[in-house]
Design an enzyme around this catalytic site. Sequence first.
Site, PDB file in Angstrom:
ATOM      1  N   TYR A   1       1.301  -1.153   0.000  1.00 24.74           N
ATOM      2  CA  TYR A   1      -0.121  -0.033  -0.017  1.00 24.74           C
ATOM      3  C   TYR A   1       0.912   1.006  -0.416  1.00 24.74           C
ATOM      4  O   TYR A   1       1.886   1.199   0.828  1.00 24.74           O
ATOM      5  CB  TYR A   1      -0.798   0.052   1.233  1.00 24.74           C
TER       6      TYR A   1
ATOM      7  N   ASP B   1       0.744  -8.566   5.045  1.00 24.61           N
ATOM      8  CA  ASP B   1      -0.907  -7.395   6.006  1.00 24.61           C
ATOM      9  C   ASP B   1      -1.428  -8.401   4.901  1.00 24.61           C
ATOM     10  O   ASP B   1      -1.647  -8.718   3.825  1.00 24.61           O
ATOM     11  CB  ASP B   1      -0.312  -6.055   4.401  1.00 24.61           C
TER      12      ASP B   1
ATOM     13  N   LYS C   1     -11.371  -1.019   5.750  1.00 25.88           N
ATOM     14  CA  LYS C   1     -11.659  -1.869   4.592  1.00 25.88           C
ATOM     15  C   LYS C   1     -12.989  -2.692   4.492  1.00 25.88           C
ATOM     16  O   LYS C   1     -14.148  -2.880   5.373  1.00 25.88           O
ATOM     17  CB  LYS C   1     -10.227  -2.820   3.785  1.00 25.88           C
TER      18      LYS C   1
END
Length: 403
Positions: free
Chosen positions: A130, A195, A220
């Site tokens: 990310y 992650d 999320k």
Amino acid sequence: MDTEASMLPSTTPRSRALATEAVHAGRDDLAALGLHAPPIDLSTTYPSYDSRGEAERIDAFATTGARPDGPPVYARLDNPTTARFETALARLEGTASAVSFASGMAALTAVLLARASMGLRHVVAVRPLYGCSDHLLGAGLLGTEVTWTDPAGIAGAIRPDTGLVMVETPANPTLAEVDIRAVAYSCGSVPLLVDNTFATPVLQRPVEHGARVVLHSATKYLGGHGDVMGGVVACDEEFAARLRQVRFATGGVLHPMAGYLLLRGLSTLPVRVRAASTSAAELSRRLAADPRIARVHYPKVGGAMVSFEVYGDPHRVISAVRLITPAVSLGSVDTLIQHPASISHRIVAEGDRQAAGVGDRLLRMSVGLEDVEDLWADLCQALSDPPARTAAGTVPEWLPTGR
């Protein structure tokens, strides 16, 4: 046989299916409390008439990082509502503990600070990550140093002061995957952080493959409705204790209302992820056969994320969608699309971004729970060539122009 005894619930420990855990974990005590829905504790502080005993409990926390026995002390130290979410997420990921934070980036920050406090400031990381994770590691904002490598180079990149190896799989935004078990083997004694935001424990549980730390942007899929922000780290209790100390010192706590919403989100997580994944797989199949699409990225593990590269102008696609929402973030019940090179990964240096496969024509789509035919119709019209204009230069009346 004692008939009455045979009618009582069994006390024999038994593993439960993930769908069952998602509904019941963190709520096991509610019936004994006479409750059905989890309560929300909004207190910032709690009364204590035993100041000596309170001092001892605070000293114990400062020394061990373990949750204090007895009633809460202060909301920055712990909160009963967020603790329920932590218990539930740990059960879903198969770890002993979990520690929640105000955001996914706050959670990653706490992990890096916890390792740095032990003199382990070096991180080995695999791109893509990310964009903000990439920036936090590379900018040295926390005094960390990063070595970027591919999975095959992890073992050779580890140094005596390496405190962490970090991967994201499927990765944001290319959905590239790594073999977690092979990477964990390469790490040796260095903890592997995965992650797991995109896959969630519904599709993979990294600790079962050798990872020692699992990171989520709970904003999320765990929340799932685009209305709550949070982060969480699932790990063993020893590391969780240190994370709690960092959280108390830095103040990156999860608000109890967010903890409540995240616990509620977990109850439907398996249903949401599987339903959205079915639609995403179908859309990826159709996109792969579409001549307007240069390449489609969809992970082997499945999931609700699809990335694709267009031959035409990606910005025009963003501006042309009508049902799908052009917005950052992902994992909501509605479908979102964004241009990573302009938004989520703009903060990454162009050369590094391109080398990681995040090209200028790449679009990232988070598939929601809408009907797949409606989503496909919207994608098709957004991918179409611009309409011919009339002699007066206006769009023909039959073409819808509103949102």
